[in-house]
Write a protein that holds these residues in place. Structure first.
Motif, PDB file in Angstrom:
ATOM      1  N   MET A   1      39.062  97.852  39.668  1.00  0.00           N
ATOM      2  CA  MET A   1      39.572  97.275  38.199  1.00  0.00           C
ATOM      3  C   MET A   1      38.420  95.735  39.071  1.00  0.00           C
ATOM      4  N   LYS A   2      37.567  94.891  37.734  1.00  0.00           N
ATOM      5  CA  LYS A   2      36.797  94.374  38.181  1.00  0.00           C
ATOM      6  C   LYS A   2      37.862  92.986  37.781  1.00  0.00           C
ATOM      7  N   ARG A   3      37.212  91.872  38.409  1.00  0.00           N
ATOM      8  CA  ARG A   3      38.692  90.520  37.477  1.00  0.00           C
ATOM      9  C   ARG A   3      37.241  89.222  37.568  1.00  0.00           C
ATOM     10  N   LYS A   4      37.984  88.485  36.262  1.00  0.00           N
ATOM     11  CA  LYS A   4      37.142  87.769  36.169  1.00  0.00           C
ATOM     12  C   LYS A   4      37.584  86.494  36.202  1.00  0.00           C
ATOM     13  N   VAL A   5      37.119  85.438  36.582  1.00  0.00           N
ATOM     14  CA  VAL A   5      37.202  83.965  37.723  1.00  0.00           C
ATOM     15  C   VAL A   5      36.611  83.057  37.022  1.00  0.00           C
ATOM     16  N   GLY A   6      37.520  81.618  36.997  1.00  0.00           N
ATOM     17  CA  GLY A   6      37.089  80.558  36.349  1.00  0.00           C
ATOM     18  C   GLY A   6      38.128  79.223  36.574  1.00  0.00           C
ATOM     19  N   TYR A   7      37.292  78.393  36.303  1.00  0.00           N
ATOM     20  CA  TYR A   7      38.077  76.904  36.848  1.00  0.00           C
ATOM     21  C   TYR A   7      38.289  75.542  35.815  1.00  0.00           C
ATOM     22  N   THR A   8      38.764  75.197  35.602  1.00  0.00           N
ATOM     23  CA  THR A   8      38.225  74.591  34.535  1.00  0.00           C
ATOM     24  C   THR A   8      38.943  72.819  35.325  1.00  0.00           C
ATOM     25  N   TRP A   9      36.975  71.694  35.049  1.00  0.00           N
ATOM     26  CA  TRP A   9      37.562  70.575  35.721  1.00  0.00           C
ATOM     27  C   TRP A   9      38.107  69.405  35.165  1.00  0.00           C
ATOM     28  N   ARG A  10      39.030  69.067  35.986  1.00  0.00           N
ATOM     29  CA  ARG A  10      39.328  67.948  35.305  1.00  0.00           C
ATOM     30  C   ARG A  10      39.435  66.051  35.667  1.00  0.00           C
ATOM     31  N   LEU A  11      38.443  66.171  36.354  1.00  0.00           N
ATOM     32  CA  LEU A  11      38.367  64.382  36.998  1.00  0.00           C
ATOM     33  C   LEU A  11      38.413  63.368  35.877  1.00  0.00           C
ATOM     34  N   ARG A  12      37.965  63.809  34.596  1.00  0.00           N
ATOM     35  CA  ARG A  12      38.313  63.161  34.081  1.00  0.00           C
ATOM     36  C   ARG A  12      39.632  62.868  33.358  1.00  0.00           C
ATOM     37  N   GLU A  13      40.920  63.425  33.245  1.00  0.00           N
ATOM     38  CA  GLU A  13      41.707  63.376  32.616  1.00  0.00           C
ATOM     39  C   GLU A  13      42.441  62.466  34.042  1.00  0.00           C
ATOM     40  N   VAL A  14      42.266  63.769  35.157  1.00  0.00           N
ATOM     41  CA  VAL A  14      42.923  62.234  36.286  1.00  0.00           C
ATOM     42  C   VAL A  14      42.827  61.582  36.435  1.00  0.00           C
ATOM     43  N   MET A  15      41.572  60.574  36.244  1.00  0.00           N
ATOM     44  CA  MET A  15      40.855  59.315  36.035  1.00  0.00           C
ATOM     45  C   MET A  15      41.753  58.507  35.019  1.00  0.00           C
ATOM     46  N   ALA A  16      41.289  59.533  34.229  1.00  0.00           N
ATOM     47  CA  ALA A  16      42.667  58.252  32.836  1.00  0.00           C
ATOM     48  C   ALA A  16      44.193  57.997  32.778  1.00  0.00           C
ATOM     49  N   GLN A  17      44.917  59.453  33.308  1.00  0.00           N
ATOM     50  CA  GLN A  17      46.111  58.976  34.212  1.00  0.00           C
ATOM     51  C   GLN A  17      46.052  57.455  34.828  1.00  0.00           C
ATOM     52  N   HIS A  18      45.272  57.058  36.385  1.00  0.00           N
ATOM     53  CA  HIS A  18      45.083  56.208  36.923  1.00  0.00           C
ATOM     54  C   HIS A  18      44.572  54.681  36.544  1.00  0.00           C
ATOM     55  N   GLN A  19      44.129  54.839  34.781  1.00  0.00           N
ATOM     56  CA  GLN A  19      43.398  53.846  33.966  1.00  0.00           C
ATOM     57  C   GLN A  19      41.840  53.721  34.585  1.00  0.00           C
ATOM     58  N   ILE A  20      41.329  54.367  34.991  1.00  0.00           N
ATOM     59  CA  ILE A  20      39.813  54.614  35.159  1.00  0.00           C
ATOM     60  C   ILE A  20      39.761  55.613  34.142  1.00  0.00           C
ATOM     61  N   PHE A  21      38.472  54.680  32.931  1.00  0.00           N
ATOM     62  CA  PHE A  21      37.789  55.545  32.389  1.00  0.00           C
ATOM     63  C   PHE A  21      36.882  55.213  31.906  1.00  0.00           C
ATOM     64  N   THR A  22      35.567  54.930  32.585  1.00  0.00           N
ATOM     65  CA  THR A  22      34.195  54.666  33.233  1.00  0.00           C
ATOM     66  C   THR A  22      34.117  54.910  34.341  1.00  0.00           C
ATOM     67  N   ALA A  23      32.785  56.393  34.421  1.00  0.00           N
ATOM     68  CA  ALA A  23      32.065  56.551  35.743  1.00  0.00           C
ATOM     69  C   ALA A  23      31.073  54.855  36.195  1.00  0.00           C
ATOM     70  N   THR A  24      31.214  54.379  35.849  1.00  0.00           N
ATOM     71  CA  THR A  24      30.893  53.339  36.808  1.00  0.00           C
ATOM     72  C   THR A  24      31.647  52.861  37.937  1.00  0.00           C
ATOM     73  N   GLU A  25      33.130  52.620  36.989  1.00  0.00           N
ATOM     74  CA  GLU A  25      34.268  52.265  37.935  1.00  0.00           C
ATOM     75  C   GLU A  25      34.366  53.042  38.573  1.00  0.00           C
ATOM     76  N   LEU A  26      33.967  54.140  38.749  1.00  0.00           N
ATOM     77  CA  LEU A  26      34.367  54.784  40.511  1.00  0.00           C
ATOM     78  C   LEU A  26      33.014  54.418  41.377  1.00  0.00           C
ATOM     79  N   VAL A  27      32.282  53.763  40.641  1.00  0.00           N
ATOM     80  CA  VAL A  27      31.082  54.077  41.784  1.00  0.00           C
ATOM     81  C   VAL A  27      31.470  53.509  42.953  1.00  0.00           C
ATOM     82  N   PRO A  28      31.718  51.961  43.086  1.00  0.00           N
ATOM     83  CA  PRO A  28      32.212  51.727  44.525  1.00  0.00           C
ATOM     84  C   PRO A  28      33.125  51.803  44.565  1.00  0.00           C
TER      85      PRO A  28
END
Length: 111
Positions: A1-28
């Motif tokens: 039997m075949k299995r279908k695998v996938g994933y969800t990228w949750r970077l934006r959610e985890v960033m928001a939990q740490h009060q980082i809301f834009t990608a430009t804040e992440l660059v430095p």
């Protein structure tokens, strides 16, 4: 039997939990950890779902956000199953199968 695998990228959610809301804040923050990515590359990393990711970048993100890779990537797996037709029978072959076969090539001598 075949299995279908996938994933969800949750970077934006985890960033928001740490009060980082834009990608430009992440660059430095990445640059402090030796990761040299342009603002557009970081934006794609935050707003999209990457198919490939360097382990160095993953480690830097985990350090910045005080999390683990499991927090950033949610995986899914399910049985793909076998598709069946509505009647359970195999589809009927076309009526004129002989007409679908290619004709043998004829090689003519140079004139």
């Amino acid at each position: 039997m075949k299995r279908k695998v996938g994933y969800t990228w949750r970077l934006r959610e985890v960033m928001a939990q740490h009060q980082i809301f834009t990608a430009t804040e992440l660059v430095p923050l990445l640059r402090e950890r030796g990761i040299e990515l342009s603002a557009s590359q970081v934006h794609r990393l935050v707003s999209g779902t990457p198919e490939r990711l360097s382990l160095q970048v993953m480690a830097a993100l985990c350090d910045i956000l005080s999390c683990t890779p499991v927090d950033l990537v949610a995986t899914t797996a399910e049985n793909a199953g076998v598709r069946k037709t509505a009647t359970g029978d195999l589809p009927a072959p076309p009526a004129n199968v002989a007409k679908l076969r290619p004709r043998a090539a004829r090689i003519l001598p140079d004139a």
